[in-house]
Structures are given as C-alpha cells and as structure tokens.
Design an enzyme around this catalytic site. Structure first.
Site, PDB file in Angstrom:
ATOM      1  N   HIS A  71       1.696  96.030  39.904  1.00 45.30           N
ATOM      2  CA  HIS A  71       3.057  95.480  39.822  1.00 45.30           C
ATOM      3  C   HIS A  71       3.071  93.961  39.740  1.00 45.30           C
ATOM      4  O   HIS A  71       4.097  93.372  39.406  1.00 45.30           O
ATOM      5  CB  HIS A  71       3.879  95.940  41.037  1.00 45.30           C
ATOM      6  CG  HIS A  71       4.216  97.397  40.980  1.00 45.30           C
ATOM      7  ND1 HIS A  71       5.469  97.855  40.657  1.00 45.30           N
ATOM      8  CD2 HIS A  71       3.448  98.495  41.158  1.00 45.30           C
ATOM      9  CE1 HIS A  71       5.459  99.187  40.671  1.00 45.30           C
ATOM     10  NE2 HIS A  71       4.249  99.598  40.978  1.00 45.30           N
ATOM     11  N   ASP A 102       5.486  85.844  38.413  1.00 44.67           N
ATOM     12  CA  ASP A 102       6.031  87.138  38.816  1.00 44.67           C
ATOM     13  C   ASP A 102       5.503  88.216  37.877  1.00 44.67           C
ATOM     14  O   ASP A 102       5.466  87.999  36.661  1.00 44.67           O
ATOM     15  CB  ASP A 102       7.569  87.107  38.725  1.00 44.67           C
ATOM     16  CG  ASP A 102       8.250  87.826  39.873  1.00 44.67           C
ATOM     17  OD1 ASP A 102       7.674  88.800  40.369  1.00 44.67           O
ATOM     18  OD2 ASP A 102       9.356  87.404  40.264  1.00 44.67           O
TER      19      ASP A 102
HETATM   20  C1  GDG Z   1       7.141  93.367  42.877  1.00 47.28           C
HETATM   21  C2  GDG Z   1       6.629  92.301  41.889  1.00 47.28           C
HETATM   22  C3  GDG Z   1       7.908  93.415  40.067  1.00 47.28           C
HETATM   23  C4  GDG Z   1      16.175  91.612  47.075  1.00 47.28           C
HETATM   24  N1  GDG Z   1      16.959  91.201  48.100  1.00 47.28           N
HETATM   25  C5  GDG Z   1      17.606  92.282  48.545  1.00 47.28           C
HETATM   26  C6  GDG Z   1      17.201  93.382  47.766  1.00 47.28           C
HETATM   27  N2  GDG Z   1      16.335  92.941  46.879  1.00 47.28           N
HETATM   28  C7  GDG Z   1      15.750  93.781  45.822  1.00 47.28           C
HETATM   29  C8  GDG Z   1      16.168  93.306  44.448  1.00 47.28           C
HETATM   30  C9  GDG Z   1      15.087  93.922  43.581  1.00 47.28           C
HETATM   31  C10 GDG Z   1      13.880  93.898  44.506  1.00 47.28           C
HETATM   32  O1  GDG Z   1      14.348  93.727  45.841  1.00 47.28           O
HETATM   33  C11 GDG Z   1      12.964  92.723  44.193  1.00 47.28           C
HETATM   34  O2  GDG Z   1      12.237  93.019  43.049  1.00 47.28           O
HETATM   35  P1  GDG Z   1      11.461  91.916  42.214  1.00 47.28           P
HETATM   36  O3  GDG Z   1      10.953  92.559  40.994  1.00 47.28           O
HETATM   37  O4  GDG Z   1      12.402  90.810  41.942  1.00 47.28           O
HETATM   38  O5  GDG Z   1      10.301  91.341  43.143  1.00 47.28           O
HETATM   39  P2  GDG Z   1       9.165  91.895  44.187  1.00 47.28           P
HETATM   40  O6  GDG Z   1       9.766  92.405  45.431  1.00 47.28           O
HETATM   41  O7  GDG Z   1       8.222  90.749  44.360  1.00 47.28           O
HETATM   42  O8  GDG Z   1       8.458  93.112  43.409  1.00 47.28           O
HETATM   43  C12 GDG Z   1       7.635  92.078  40.775  1.00 47.28           C
HETATM   44  C13 GDG Z   1       8.252  94.503  41.054  1.00 47.28           C
HETATM   45  O9  GDG Z   1       7.276  94.605  42.103  1.00 47.28           O
HETATM   46  C14 GDG Z   1       8.352  95.866  40.362  1.00 47.28           C
HETATM   47  O10 GDG Z   1       7.195  96.168  39.670  1.00 47.28           O
HETATM   48  O11 GDG Z   1       9.017  93.232  39.186  1.00 47.28           O
HETATM   49  O12 GDG Z   1       7.122  91.143  39.828  1.00 47.28           O
HETATM   50  O13 GDG Z   1       6.372  91.070  42.583  1.00 47.28           O
HETATM   51  O14 GDG Z   1      15.377  95.254  43.263  1.00 47.28           O
HETATM   52  O15 GDG Z   1      17.458  93.724  44.173  1.00 47.28           O
HETATM   53  N3  GDG Z   1      17.676  94.632  47.951  1.00 47.28           N
HETATM   54  C15 GDG Z   1      18.572  94.822  48.961  1.00 47.28           C
HETATM   55  N4  GDG Z   1      19.000  93.792  49.753  1.00 47.28           N
HETATM   56  C16 GDG Z   1      18.552  92.510  49.580  1.00 47.28           C
HETATM   57  O16 GDG Z   1      18.966  91.595  50.296  1.00 47.28           O
HETATM   58  N5  GDG Z   1      19.069  96.035  49.177  1.00 47.28           N
END
Ligand code: GDG
Length: 472
Positions: free
Chosen positions: A157, A365
């Site tokens: 990821h 990312d």
């Molecule tokens: C890893 C990789 C890759 C955030 N704050 C809250 C909340 N979130 C949710 C967001 C989103 C998720 O968390 C974050 O996803 P990201 O993709 O932005 O980042 P990582 O957590 O680092 O994820 C990344 C991912 O895996 C998938 O393969 O895209 O590059 O690092 O869904 O909305 N959700 C809630 N409350 C919050 O305050 N409920």
C-alpha cells in the site's frame, strides 16, 4: 467457489457508514471484502503475556474474521519497531528517521512466523491468499516453509523506495528475496513497480522473462501496478446520510462569507502537514485581498502514538498553527483550525462537500484515498478544486487536479489562489474528468483486477480490468 483469504496487520470488520477506524488500508479492505465471502486474518490489536496462537473467530456480514493476540515484545519490535520505525520511514524516503535495529528485524521475522503458524492450519488447497502491506513481507516465505502451495499474492500500500535508499537497509536483500515466495506482487503505481524492478535487476542479479515476469534467487514472480480506489458509490450514498447533511450545513453556516479549504490526514510526517501549513501561511501573506475570505480546517487524528516521532509532530503543528493564527487572526476569526479528533466517515463526507478546496499535499504517499474521497463528495453542479501533491501515487491518475510540489510554500500558495478564484466552467471540466476515473477505477475494480491476476485468469480479462496493465 475459490475462497479468498486476506491477511493484513490489523483487521477492521466490514461495517457500515459510521465506521470510525482511520487508515487507508482498513477502509479499502473493508469495502473490498464487503462484497466477498472470505476470511480475513490479522492481529487483534491486543496483547497477551504469552503468545498462544489462539484464534478469535467471528462472522460479520458474510466475512469470517480471525484474529490473534501478540505479546508486548512482539508489538514493540514488530509493529512499533520494524514496521513503523524502519520500513515506514525508509519506504517514504525518510532515511533520517529510519531505525536500523537488529532486535526489530528479529521481532518482525518472529511475528511473521507466528502469523503463518496460526493461519496455516485453516488454509485449504483451493484458497487464494492475498497478503497486505509492509508488515507482512516475509509471510509467504513462512507459509511456504509450512508446505503451503497455494497461490499467494502481496499488495504494497505504500511506495516502493528508490534502489539507492533501499540498500541503506542492512537486510535489504533478504527482504526482497522473501518477496519471491509470492506468485504476484502488486504496487500502487507503475513508478513503484519499476523501482522494484530496478532493484531486482541491479542488486539481485535478476532478469526478466519473455512474458514480463521477474526472476531472481532461483524463482520467478509476476508483478504490476494495481492503483487502489475508493468505494465511490458508497461515498455518494453517504452524502445522503443525516449526519453528512448536518456537518455540511454547519460548515456552510460557519463559512458564510468565506471559502473553506480542507485537509484530512492521519497525523503522520509523510503527509506533509507542516509544509502545508507553511504554504497556507505564505498564501495569507501573499494575498491580503483574499485572506479574510478563507478558513482552513485540517482534520488530523493522532496515529502511532507509541512512536516518538509521531508525538513530536503534534507539538510542532500546534506551534505552527499558533503562529499563523497569532499573526493573522482578528477578534472573530482564526484562519486555521487543526483538530486532532477522529470524525465519522459520514461527517467527513459532509466536510469535503462544504469545502471549495481539497488540499492534499503529502511528501510521499503510496496512493492517497483522501484525494479520491474529496472528488467523490463534490456537488456536480458546483464542484470544489483538488490541490494535489505530485508525490502522491494518486497524482498519476488525477492530472486534472492542480498538481504541486509540497516542499514549495510558493507553489501551494499559488495553487490555493488559483483554486479559490477558478471560474465555474474550468472547475466543472476538471472535476468531471476526475470524478469519471474515481468512479470507474474504484475499490471493486482494484480488488477484481488483483484477484483475477492472482487466480491466473486469462490475460485479456486481467488487462481489461486492471487500470494500467501489468508492468511489461
Ligand atoms: C495507506 C497508504 C494508501 C482520515 N481521518 C479520518 C479518517 N480518515 C480516513 C480517510 C481515508 C483514510 O483514513 C486515509 O487513507 P490515505 O490513503 O489517505 O492514507 P493512509 O492511512 O496513509 O493509507 C496510502 C492507502 O494505504 C490505501 O492503499 O492510499 O498511500 O499510506 O479513507 O478518509 N476516517 C475517519 N475519521 C477521520 O478522522 N472515519
């Protein structure tokens, strides 16, 4: 029907829209498995004084969830240690933060062996096994040691680092060798798949087969780019939820003479929050005419609090937002609000919708799902503008965003100005192109493309379903 076994560090049951867990992997897998009747195995998140391998099993919406507790030493060395102090910073290009500690490596290998020994007996001959992320790289090797002959796939990821960075890890070769016990390796972008290939060719004396697979260490593996997506349909439904509406109304009322800029990220140094705040500060200084018309809200729930670097970021961000507000606030208005709280997903949907700009500027990312969620949540008649870092994997699929270098406060400032003053017609054209891809290249397309490739289904089926075709 072939059963799918998904293995990841943490397991989040595929529950409904109020689900509050944070993190891209959990979000993506919950959405993917909701459609699949399979088995999902991982760490329970709890500790036990002595590891017993005792499985806790339950069924949630057609998915069997199996979890195991770990010892405190396991959590320290494997999770806080090798995963989050070694691999995470290194794979995000932060050699300066990377810990090279043998005890962490030993803990990592031990926990992977324990996971394999725990799940091994449940594996049936026809099962497809799909392992997720950097916590579990050696898992296939451990399963093979136990005699498991099934097809096993691995999806990373996070980014795959450039060759010269990876070799700073003393055990880099053993780590990569263990990836050759998989049948299929999936990366987020063609760029990361190529970085892996470069390492194998240059460092492991590997080669490529005629059908585009990689050989090294006496074995052959298929590999490719499978960009992850979001559950766009579910996200659209969520906008109809009462809470989404309430959050939207509250934010609109609050910003009645202002335009809202939003950022949503786990509190993590890879997300570029300090650089983002510096860019916003530059925007306020550069645009005296616009600055009273904006409000920036940053949602940044804390994560990985056991790791010191994560505790430190919070302090630095507080100081930075204090400085920005101190310099620019007036009696009734603060330009920047940073909340370290975890919001419900439907509340986030309402917040995204109310924002005229989605500011997504990670320093590095794998993909970044927030960029896609922001697009999915926009009003089709009056959409906001996405400002996106060129170093997010998502940038490759989202060229209609305003693409910036997150290290440059000037670029962030200029992009904010452009986004806030962009005419409706241009906003519509950009958003329509973005939304079309967010909807078609969604989490189900990602899951189907990977599972089809893992199952060895005919190449034309894979090619049709995989967004960019397997690296060739
Ligand atoms: C890893 C990789 C890759 C955030 N704050 C809250 C909340 N979130 C949710 C967001 C989103 C998720 O968390 C974050 O996803 P990201 O993709 O932005 O980042 P990582 O957590 O680092 O994820 C990344 C991912 O895996 C998938 O393969 O895209 O590059 O690092 O869904 O909305 N959700 C809630 N409350 C919050 O305050 N409920």
């Amino acid at each position: 029907m072939t059963r799918l076994i998904v293995i990841s560090n943490r397991v989040t049951p595929p529950v409904g829209k109020g689900e509050e867990s944070v993190g891209g992997l959990a979000m993506a897998l919950a959405a993917a498995l909701r459609e699949y009747s399979g088995l999902w195995f991982g760490w329970s998140g709890r500790t036990t004084p002595q590891f017993s391998g005792q499985l806790a099993m339950r069924r949630v919406e057609g998915v069997t969830i199996a979890t195991v507790d770990l010892e405190p030493g396991d959590v320290e060395e494997y999770y806080n240690g090798y995963a989050n102090k070694t691999l995470w910073p290194l794979f995000h290009y932060r050699v300066d933060l990377t810990a090279y500690d043998r005890a962490f490596d030993a803990g990592y290998q031990r926990v992977n062996r324990r996971f394999a020994e725990t799940i091994g007996p449940l594996i049936e001959p026809d099962d497809l096994i799909w392992v997720h992320d950097y916590h579990m790289i050696p898992l296939a090797r451990e399963l093979r040691r136990l005699g498991v002959k099934n097809r096993i796939g691995f999806f990373l990821h996070i980014p795959w680092p450039a060759h010269q960075l990876l070799v700073t890890l003393p055990t880099h070769k053993a780590l990569v060798e263990s990836l050759f016990d998989y049948d299929l390796l999936g990366f987020q972008t063609p760029e990361y798949a190529t970085a892996f290939e470069e390492y194998v060719l240059a460092e492991a004396g590997g080669g490529r087969t005629e059908d585009g697979r990689l050989t090294a260490f006496g074995r052959t593996v298929e590999y490719g780019a499978f960009p992850i997506g979001i559950d766009a349909a579910d996200f659209a439904d969520m906008l109809g939820a009462e809470r989404a509406g309430r959050t939207y109304d509250r934010m609109v009322a609050h910003t009645v003479f202002r335009k809202l800029i939003v950022g949503v990220d786990r509190l993590d140094y890879s997300k570029g929050l300090e650089e983002r705040f510096a860019g916003f500060e530059r925007f306020l200084a550069d645009n005296p005419d616009l600055r009273r018309e904006v409000l920036m809200v940053q949602v940044a729930p804390v994560s990985r609090e056991a790791v010191e670097t994560y505790q430190e970021i919070r302090g630095r961000l507080d100081a930075l937002s204090g400085r920005i507000n101190g310099a620019h606030a007036d009696l009734a208005w603060n330009p920047l609000r940073c909340v370290n709280r975890n919001y419900r997903r439907d509340e986030l949907a309402g917040l995204y919708r109310a924002a005229k700009v989605g500011l997504v500027t990670p320093l590095r990312d794998g993909m970044n799902l927030v960029a896609k969620e922001y697009v999915a949540a926009q009003d089709p008649a009056d959409p906001g503008v996405l400002v996106l870092s060129r170093f997010a994997g998502a940038a490759g699929q989202m060229p209609e965003a305003l693409i910036v270098n997150p290290n440059s406060p000037e670029e962030i400032s200029e992009a904010l100005k452009r986004a806030l003053t962009m005419p409706l017609e241009e906003r519509l054209a950009r958003w329509r192109a973005l939304f079309k891809r967010v909807r078609s290249e969604d989490v189900s397309a990602w899951r189907d493309a990977f599972v089809d490739a893992l199952a060895g289904r005919p190449a034309e089926v894979v090619a049709a379903k995989t967004p960019p075709a397997l690296a060739s």
